[in-house]
Design a protein around this motif. Structure first.
Motif, mmCIF file in Angstrom:
data_model
loop_
_atom_site.group_PDB
_atom_site.id
_atom_site.type_symbol
_atom_site.label_atom_id
_atom_site.label_comp_id
_atom_site.label_asym_id
_atom_site.label_seq_id
_atom_site.Cartn_x
_atom_site.Cartn_y
_atom_site.Cartn_z
ATOM 1 N N GLN A 287 18.001 37.913 49.765
ATOM 2 C CA GLN A 287 17.743 36.588 49.186
ATOM 3 C C GLN A 287 16.234 36.413 49.009
ATOM 4 O O GLN A 287 15.436 37.039 49.712
ATOM 5 C CB GLN A 287 18.304 35.486 50.096
ATOM 6 N N LEU A 288 15.850 35.548 48.080
ATOM 7 C CA LEU A 288 14.429 35.303 47.823
ATOM 8 C C LEU A 288 14.054 33.906 48.311
ATOM 9 O O LEU A 288 14.667 32.910 47.894
ATOM 10 C CB LEU A 288 14.116 35.436 46.326
ATOM 11 N N VAL A 289 13.073 33.850 49.197
ATOM 12 C CA VAL A 289 12.589 32.570 49.718
ATOM 13 C C VAL A 289 11.371 32.149 48.899
ATOM 14 O O VAL A 289 10.348 32.837 48.880
ATOM 15 C CB VAL A 289 12.225 32.683 51.210
ATOM 16 N N GLU A 290 11.500 31.040 48.193
ATOM 17 C CA GLU A 290 10.410 30.532 47.366
ATOM 18 C C GLU A 290 9.358 29.857 48.247
ATOM 19 O O GLU A 290 9.706 29.120 49.173
ATOM 20 C CB GLU A 290 10.933 29.516 46.349
ATOM 21 N N PRO A 291 8.063 30.087 47.955
ATOM 22 C CA PRO A 291 7.020 29.486 48.794
ATOM 23 C C PRO A 291 7.006 27.966 48.759
ATOM 24 O O PRO A 291 6.555 27.331 49.711
ATOM 25 C CB PRO A 291 5.719 30.060 48.214
ATOM 26 N N THR A 292 7.523 27.384 47.674
ATOM 27 C CA THR A 292 7.466 25.923 47.540
ATOM 28 C C THR A 292 8.711 25.221 48.059
ATOM 29 O O THR A 292 8.823 24.005 47.952
ATOM 30 C CB THR A 292 7.258 25.550 46.060
ATOM 31 N N GLN A 293 9.667 25.976 48.620
ATOM 32 C CA GLN A 293 10.838 25.292 49.179
ATOM 33 C C GLN A 293 10.427 24.514 50.426
ATOM 34 O O GLN A 293 9.456 24.848 51.105
ATOM 35 C CB GLN A 293 11.952 26.280 49.485
ATOM 36 N N SER A 294 11.182 23.464 50.730
ATOM 37 C CA SER A 294 10.759 22.546 51.789
ATOM 38 C C SER A 294 10.892 23.133 53.192
ATOM 39 O O SER A 294 10.125 22.771 54.095
ATOM 40 C CB SER A 294 11.569 21.241 51.703
ATOM 41 N N GLN A 295 11.835 24.050 53.411
ATOM 42 C CA GLN A 295 12.030 24.621 54.745
ATOM 43 C C GLN A 295 10.832 25.493 55.139
ATOM 44 O O GLN A 295 10.417 26.371 54.390
ATOM 45 C CB GLN A 295 13.312 25.459 54.798
ATOM 46 N N PHE A 296 10.310 25.257 56.319
ATOM 47 C CA PHE A 296 9.226 26.109 56.832
ATOM 48 C C PHE A 296 9.800 27.438 57.307
ATOM 49 O O PHE A 296 10.761 27.479 58.074
ATOM 50 C CB PHE A 296 8.510 25.430 58.003
ATOM 51 N N THR A 297 9.207 28.542 56.826
ATOM 52 C CA THR A 297 9.563 29.877 57.313
ATOM 53 C C THR A 297 8.294 30.706 57.457
ATOM 54 O O THR A 297 7.275 30.434 56.809
ATOM 55 C CB THR A 297 10.525 30.625 56.354
ATOM 56 N N GLY A 298 8.355 31.726 58.289
ATOM 57 C CA GLY A 298 7.218 32.634 58.450
ATOM 58 C C GLY A 298 7.636 33.850 59.257
ATOM 59 O O GLY A 298 8.729 33.872 59.837
ATOM 60 N N PHE A 299 6.790 34.868 59.261
ATOM 61 C CA PHE A 299 7.075 36.037 60.090
ATOM 62 C C PHE A 299 5.809 36.477 60.811
ATOM 63 O O PHE A 299 4.688 36.258 60.345
ATOM 64 C CB PHE A 299 7.673 37.194 59.280
ATOM 65 N N ILE A 300 6.001 37.113 61.962
ATOM 66 C CA ILE A 300 4.900 37.565 62.805
ATOM 67 C C ILE A 300 4.585 39.016 62.462
ATOM 68 O O ILE A 300 5.450 39.884 62.581
ATOM 69 C CB ILE A 300 5.253 37.401 64.296
ATOM 70 N N PHE A 301 3.351 39.257 62.001
ATOM 71 C CA PHE A 301 2.992 40.621 61.589
ATOM 72 C C PHE A 301 1.991 41.272 62.541
ATOM 73 O O PHE A 301 1.679 42.452 62.405
ATOM 74 C CB PHE A 301 2.424 40.617 60.160
ATOM 75 N N LYS A 302 1.530 40.517 63.534
ATOM 76 C CA LYS A 302 0.522 41.073 64.436
ATOM 77 C C LYS A 302 0.478 40.238 65.714
ATOM 78 O O LYS A 302 0.652 39.017 65.674
ATOM 79 C CB LYS A 302 -0.849 41.043 63.741
ATOM 80 N N ILE A 303 0.268 40.903 66.844
ATOM 81 C CA ILE A 303 0.019 40.214 68.114
ATOM 82 C C ILE A 303 -1.265 40.779 68.688
ATOM 83 O O ILE A 303 -1.467 41.995 68.711
ATOM 84 C CB ILE A 303 1.185 40.389 69.105
ATOM 85 N N GLN A 304 -2.159 39.905 69.101
ATOM 86 C CA GLN A 304 -3.456 40.338 69.624
ATOM 87 C C GLN A 304 -3.680 39.744 71.010
ATOM 88 O O GLN A 304 -3.615 38.523 71.181
ATOM 89 C CB GLN A 304 -4.591 39.898 68.684
ATOM 90 N N ALA A 305 -3.916 40.618 71.980
ATOM 91 C CA ALA A 305 -4.206 40.158 73.342
ATOM 92 C C ALA A 305 -5.708 39.966 73.516
ATOM 93 O O ALA A 305 -6.522 40.653 72.894
ATOM 94 C CB ALA A 305 -3.701 41.180 74.362
#
Length: 525
Positions: A287-305
């Motif tokens: 499925q394609l998530v449009e950037p302007t849709q109202s639902q907030f979504t995101g993904f974690i691409f890095k963790i820094q200690a």
């Protein structure tokens, strides 16, 4: 301002290159032109007493070694746009961090040394960008030094990388003979000042492509040659096509010097005009998530200690894919279904941070992590579940046994290993029966950084015993018989307790497959 208007003003890009091509230096210049800093640092300090280091190289080991060993995020306002710059390590031993970072951007700036042309790591990183089809903007750097012929550089770029190129400007000389740039895109000549204090002079072109007015440089053979080359490019070169640029099929090429800043603002202005705003993100079920849709979504691409060693903190870097983030909102962590309140979030200027109140698609925000997050996690608001596609994973090829030198500091040792492993560059294993610690990495320099950070950030000194290269293969726990282990295939557990064999070489792996034909060996879980 509507969500759509805010998203359209976002520019999120990574800077990629081979080591020493000038990637971090150009990052500094972009920050300088944006007004984010008053003086550009350099990767290597000028003299022992200097404290002038690159803003994006914030780790102590980066300042000592003069290299970038981790991706850093910088957010600045420029010409009405919110610009998210991700500076990435150039060294191949840190390519895993770079590959993941490239999943979180909408465009890439490829920095090429004009004296060396396309180098191996540049080619590898270009291929990752090409697979994603993201736009690539090329900056031919180090024009302040004598380098290879511009036409030769353009030809090599097209032949080696397999992408069409369109020169946006053309050098008028190089090194000491550098006069300026013949700017085809802006239809002007950009003259270099006599020293760093001189303002750059812009002279418009007339209808015949000549610099307007009576100027002494017009009598030089350098100017004549640049004009001749520009006419050749107009007649025989590629046409400029913005759709082709956005599709990753055509790369606009700019010449300049990151060290002196010459040509950098011209490049940055054009980049802001041409680079795309955030686009759709694919989910695991296509499925394609449009950037302007109202639902907030995101993904974690890095963790820094330990971005702040005094507080032993961990930051999870999130690419916002859609909707708007607001401080204090609740989100669901897709992997566990757990609800998390995002009360403490941050924006970045390398290691400098400030509390973020809101963010929209395209922005990079940091979540303070107490151990909830893993690289690749999806987070979303509301009841509609979202799961983005997995980020690239790499099977380690080099391995070391690790033991604490001081048994009285076991607690620091264990905490340090746990937190550094969560960053994703070093993989942790334990021998199956004796539970000795083994770490694996794709590059040897990772071990040096790991040992340095354990000592300096956790006060844990360790002994590291090389095990050489191994082939890691996972096995389903239900198929495991510990007697399958031998001197040629060491049985271990990964940090999640999954059994994994470390084979001595391909021969040992094939011998195992022949002996146990019904057992499936996996490169990754």
């Amino acid at each position: 301002m509507t969500l759509k208007e805010q998203v359209e003003k976002r520019r999120t890009f990574a800077i990629i290159s081979h080591p020493d091509a000038g990637k971090t230096t150009i990052t500094e210049q972009l920050l300088l032109f944006s007004g984010a800093i008053r003086e550009a640092g350099t990767v290597k300090a000028k003299g022992k007493k200097s404290n002038k280091f690159a803003k994006s190289d914030w780790m102590e080991i980066e300042k000592q070694r003069g290299i970038s060993v981790t991706s850093s995020v910088m957010q600045v306002d420029y010409d009405g746009c919110q610009v998210n710059i991700l500076d990435t390590p150039g060294h191949e031993d840190f390519s895993e961090d770079t590959y993941r970072t490239l999943m979180a951007v909408d465009a890439a700036v490829m920095v090429v040394d004009t004296g060396k042309g396309i180098e191996p790591q540049t080619k590898k990183l270009f291929e990752v960008c090409s697979m994603r089809g993201i736009p690539i903007f090329t900056f031919m750097n180090k024009l302040d030094r004598d380098g290879r012929e511009p036409l030769e550089l353009i030809a090599e770029l097209e032949e080696v990388l397999g992408i069409d190129a369109y020169p946006m400007n053309w050098p008028m000389g190089m090194g000491r003979n550098l006069i300026g740039l013949y700017d085809l895109y802006n239809q002007r000549v950009e003259l270099k000042g006599h020293d760093e204090e001189d303002d750059v002079l812009y002279i418009p072109l007339d209808e015949e492509g000549q610099a307007e007015g009576d100027h002494s440089f017009k009598q030089s053979t350098i100017y004549s040659q640049a004009l001749e080359d520009a006419q050749l490019l107009n007649e025989a070169g590629n046409d400029f096509d913005r759709d082709q640029v956005l599709a990753g099929k055509l790369t606009p090429v700019f010449f300049g010097s990151a060290l002196t800043g010459f040509g950098v603002q011209t490049f940055f202005d054009a980049f802001i005009d041409l680079a795309p705003s955030p686009s759709v993100t694919e989910t695991i079920d296509d499925q394609l998530v449009e950037p302007t849709q109202s639902q907030f979504t995101g993904f974690i691409f890095k963790i820094q200690a330990n971005m702040n060693p005094a507080h032993r903190d961990r930051i999870a870097f999130v690419r916002v894919c859609s909707g708007a983030f607001e401080k204090g909102m609740n989100v669901t962590l897709g992997r566990t279904g757990k609800t998390i309140r995002m009360a403490h979030t941050t924006q970045f200027m390398a290691d400098s941070r400030e509390e973020v109140q809101e963010a929209v698609a395209g922005d990079i925000i940091g979540l303070y992590d107490t151990g909830n997050f893993q690289i690749g996690d999806t987070i979303y608001s509301g009841n509609k579940a979202v799961q983005f596609k997995a980020l690239p994973q790499f099977t380690p090829e080099l391995f070391m046994k690790v033991t604490p030198r001081n048994v009285m500091k076991q607690k620091s040792f264990h905490k340090g290993i746990e937190q550094l492993v969560q960053e994703g560059a070093i993989q942790l294993y334990k021998t199956y029966h004796t539970e000795e610690y083994i770490i694996g990495a794709v590059g040897a320099l990772q071990f040096e950084v790991f040992q340095y950070r354990l000592l300096n950030e956790y006060n844990a000194e360790v002994d590291m015993t090389p095990m050489g290269s191994k082939i890691a293969r996972w096995i389903d726990p239900k198929d495991l018989n510990p007697n399958m282990s031998s001197s040629r295939n060491l049985l271990a557990k990964d940090r999640f307790g999954n059994p994994v064999f470390l084979f001595e070489n391909t021969f040992a792996e094939n011998w195992f497959r022949d002996k146990y034909p019904d057992i499936e060996l996996k490169q990754l879980l």
